[in-house]
Design an enzyme around this catalytic site. Structure first.
Site, PDB file in Angstrom:
ATOM      1  N   SER A 130       0.832  -1.201   0.000  1.00 29.90           N
ATOM      2  CA  SER A 130       0.000   0.000   0.000  1.00 29.90           C
ATOM      3  C   SER A 130       0.870   1.257   0.000  1.00 29.90           C
ATOM      4  O   SER A 130       2.080   1.205   0.243  1.00 29.90           O
ATOM      5  CB  SER A 130      -0.902   0.021   1.240  1.00 29.90           C
ATOM      6  OG  SER A 130      -0.120   0.248   2.414  1.00 29.90           O
ATOM      7  N   LYS A 131       0.210   2.382  -0.251  1.00 34.88           N
ATOM      8  CA  LYS A 131       0.905   3.675  -0.211  1.00 34.88           C
ATOM      9  C   LYS A 131       1.499   3.907   1.170  1.00 34.88           C
ATOM     10  O   LYS A 131       2.583   4.483   1.308  1.00 34.88           O
ATOM     11  CB  LYS A 131      -0.065   4.792  -0.569  1.00 34.88           C
ATOM     12  CG  LYS A 131       0.577   6.189  -0.541  1.00 34.88           C
ATOM     13  CD  LYS A 131      -0.411   7.253  -0.920  1.00 34.88           C
ATOM     14  CE  LYS A 131       0.226   8.635  -0.912  1.00 34.88           C
ATOM     15  NZ  LYS A 131       0.646   9.070   0.431  1.00 34.88           N
ATOM     16  N   ARG A 132       0.798   3.442   2.197  1.00 35.29           N
ATOM     17  CA  ARG A 132       1.293   3.612   3.569  1.00 35.29           C
ATOM     18  C   ARG A 132       2.643   2.928   3.759  1.00 35.29           C
ATOM     19  O   ARG A 132       3.538   3.456   4.417  1.00 35.29           O
ATOM     20  CB  ARG A 132       0.271   3.054   4.569  1.00 35.29           C
ATOM     21  CG  ARG A 132       0.570   3.407   6.023  1.00 35.29           C
ATOM     22  CD  ARG A 132      -0.510   2.874   6.952  1.00 35.29           C
ATOM     23  NE  ARG A 132      -1.807   3.478   6.666  1.00 35.29           N
ATOM     24  CZ  ARG A 132      -2.828   2.849   6.108  1.00 35.29           C
ATOM     25  NH1 ARG A 132      -2.703   1.562   5.760  1.00 35.29           N
ATOM     26  NH2 ARG A 132      -3.967   3.443   5.882  1.00 35.29           N
TER      27      ARG A 132
ATOM     28  N   GLY B 294       4.863   2.430   1.416  1.00 36.61           N
ATOM     29  CA  GLY B 294       5.847   3.253   0.723  1.00 36.61           C
ATOM     30  C   GLY B 294       6.214   4.493   1.504  1.00 36.61           C
ATOM     31  O   GLY B 294       7.397   4.859   1.607  1.00 36.61           O
ATOM     32  N   ASP B 295       5.202   5.163   2.087  1.00 35.88           N
ATOM     33  CA  ASP B 295       5.464   6.367   2.878  1.00 35.88           C
ATOM     34  C   ASP B 295       6.338   6.039   4.081  1.00 35.88           C
ATOM     35  O   ASP B 295       7.247   6.798   4.435  1.00 35.88           O
ATOM     36  CB  ASP B 295       4.139   6.978   3.357  1.00 35.88           C
ATOM     37  CG  ASP B 295       3.326   7.572   2.212  1.00 35.88           C
ATOM     38  OD1 ASP B 295       3.910   7.799   1.134  1.00 35.88           O
ATOM     39  OD2 ASP B 295       2.116   7.801   2.405  1.00 35.88           O
TER      40      ASP B 295
END
Length: 507
Positions: free
Chosen positions: A263-265, A267-268
């Site tokens: 998820s984007k989370r 990656g962040d």
């Protein structure tokens, strides 16, 4: 199915940025089509207008273009089955919804969202789950329980309704998946999915079946998240009397550690992109292109997340991927994303590029720093530092001292290397270097090393100090390459400046 009429599609919804899992789905479709001499179609599935995001459609197409995934038929390209945007095809779907109702395989349902929510809450209070299907539909407000004239009256008055598929009762549905093999599902476990809404828009289930049939799709290659919908889709083909395409459901992309989808989370939190390009709208997100990844490296990395070529080969051109790709070598289990492996792929492609190509890519970075270097000189600089880099952006750190004299000196190196003899030794070096003719790497290296021997100095100590004064730290390529490239005047200026600044540390 002959190879000459293989047609596959990538059918994303424009509801936000395209996840790299979606790019992989597009890539596998593209590779499959090219391997078999078939056609790759991009269809925009924008039937869910409530979730439509401005700019997302262009982002999808730009992402595929950057990755080198070429569309044969689509919104931009056109084609014999246009339009390729579902919102422009909505008049097509009603006739198929009506046909299912005539056949008795679908029905109108007038239950309001509030009534359905109340039923869900009542079931939850009893520890149960509400399922609008064969066990409950005859207790609901629909065309199976209402008189025909009542149904017509409700529709004529503009009352909101949906069309639901009438799932058969207690029937084993057998279907096959090219990756997962034969699957059997009993219809009693399935609900009556919504196919069409009174706003004139179909749901994914109806629209994708109709479009796949009309566009003569031979293989549906899509993400694992659509596997639970497969029984309904197979039944819809049966209801219409159409031959179903062959299905292949790709494994999930998993987060680097722990359980769950990437998820984007993730990656962040871990500092890597999960989208191909920078997403500029709303909650912005970084992209592989802007992070400096080469599209070829990005595609190579994605191709091996779920597909195994059956050999030890890891570096593939697009043409090599096309030649080697086969669905039967796609795995069933999720593929774990490794951000370090992604960097490794980019470094491999970076190292394979010519010094001239890297110099052209590096030039804008150098110009942004305020320098206008001669191209031939920049090529030489790149040749000296490229082996230490994996991205174009790394080159500035590896080469900044070719453009900027050090303004400070690594404290740890100074502590270890600079002593009371250093000012005198470096001053002697200054005088010796000033007289070297010609000022080339080879002559300078020979002259300095002979001088060190004649003086009885420690070679490592002198060369480390020389590097410290030229670079400001213990880094960089061959010392004498640095000196020769910055030239005699700059070398002497840095020696003089360094001696002056560091002499006070031993005063």
């Amino acid at each position: 199915m002959t190879e000459k009429n293989i047609r596959v599609r990538f059918a994303p919804s424009p509801t936000g940025p395209l996840h790299i899992g979606g790019v992989r789905t597009a890539l596998y479709n593209y590779l499959f089509a090219r391997h078999h001499g078939g056609t790759f179609i991009l269809r925009i599935e924008d039937t869910d207008q409530a979730r439509y995001v401005e700019g997302a459609e262009e982002y999808i197409m730009d992402s595929l273009e950057w990755a080198g995934i070429k569309t044969d038929e689509g919104v931009r390209e056109g084609g014999p089955f246009a339009p390729y945007r579902q919102s422009e095809r909505k008049e097509i779907y009603r006739q198929y919804s009506d046909e299912l109702i005539r056949r008795g395989d679908a029905y109108y349902a007038f239950d309001s969202p509030e009534e359905l929510e109340q039923l869900r809450k009542e079931h939850e209070s009893r520890g149960a789950t509400f399922n609008y299907g064969c066990a409950t539909r005859m207790t609901m407000k629909n065309s199976l329980t209402l008189a025909g004239k009542e149904v017509e009256k409700r529709i004529a008055s503009g009352e909101q309704y949906v069309v639901r598929y009438r799932m058969p009762e207690n029937e084993d549905i057998h279907f096959s998946d090219l990756i997962r093999g034969d699957i059997v599902v009993n219809t009693s476990t399935l609900d009556d999915k919504v196919l069409y809404k009174s706003d004139g828009m179909p749901t994914y289930h109806l629209a994708n079946i109709v479009d796949d049939h009309l566009m003569e799709i031979s293989h549906v290659i899509r993400g694992e998240e659509w596997l639970p919908s497969l029984p309904l889709h197979v039944l819809l083909y049966r209801s219409f009397g159409w031959d179903a395409p062959l299905f292949a459901h790709l494994p999930l992309l998993l987060k680097p550690t722990g359980k769950g989808k990437l998820s984007k989370r993730d990656g962040d939190k871990m500092g890597f992109p999960v989208f191909p390009l920078y997403w500029p709208y709303g909650e912005t997100a970084s992209g592989y292109r802007e992070e400096g990844y080469f599209p070829e490296a990005f595609v190579n990395m994605l191709a091996l997340l779920g597909w195994n070529p059956g050999t030890e080969q890891e570096i593939f051109t697009m043409d090599e991927l096309i030649a080697a790709f086969s669905i039967d070598r796609v795995g069933k289990s999720g593929a774990r994303f490794d951000p370090d492996k992604a960097k490794w792929f980019n470094a491999k492609y970076f190292q394979a590029k010519s010094d001239e190509e890297l110099a052209r890519l590096f030039m804008p970075v150098v110009e942004e720093k305020g320098f206008q270097p001669d191209f031939a000189r920049l090529v030489k600089i790149v040749s000296l530092v490229k082996e230490r880099a994996g991205f174009v952006r790394d080159l500035w750190y590896e080469a900044d001292f070719f453009f900027v004299a050090p303004e400070s000196y690594d404290a740890e190196v100074v502590r270890k290397r600079w002593n009371t003899d250093s000012p005198r030794q470096m001053t002697e070096l200054f005088g010796m270097v000033a007289g070297v003719q010609p000022f080339t790497t080879e002559v300078l290296e020979t002259s300095v090393k002979e001088w060190i021997v004649s003086k009885g100095y420690n070679t490592g100590a002198i060369l480390n100090l020389f590097r410290l004064l030229l670079v400001g730290a213990s880094r960089g390529p061959h010392l004498f390459d640095i000196a020769a490239l910055i030239g005699r005047d700059e070398t002497l200026a840095r020696l003089g400046n360094g001696i002056g600044r560091l002499a006070s540390t031993t005063a």
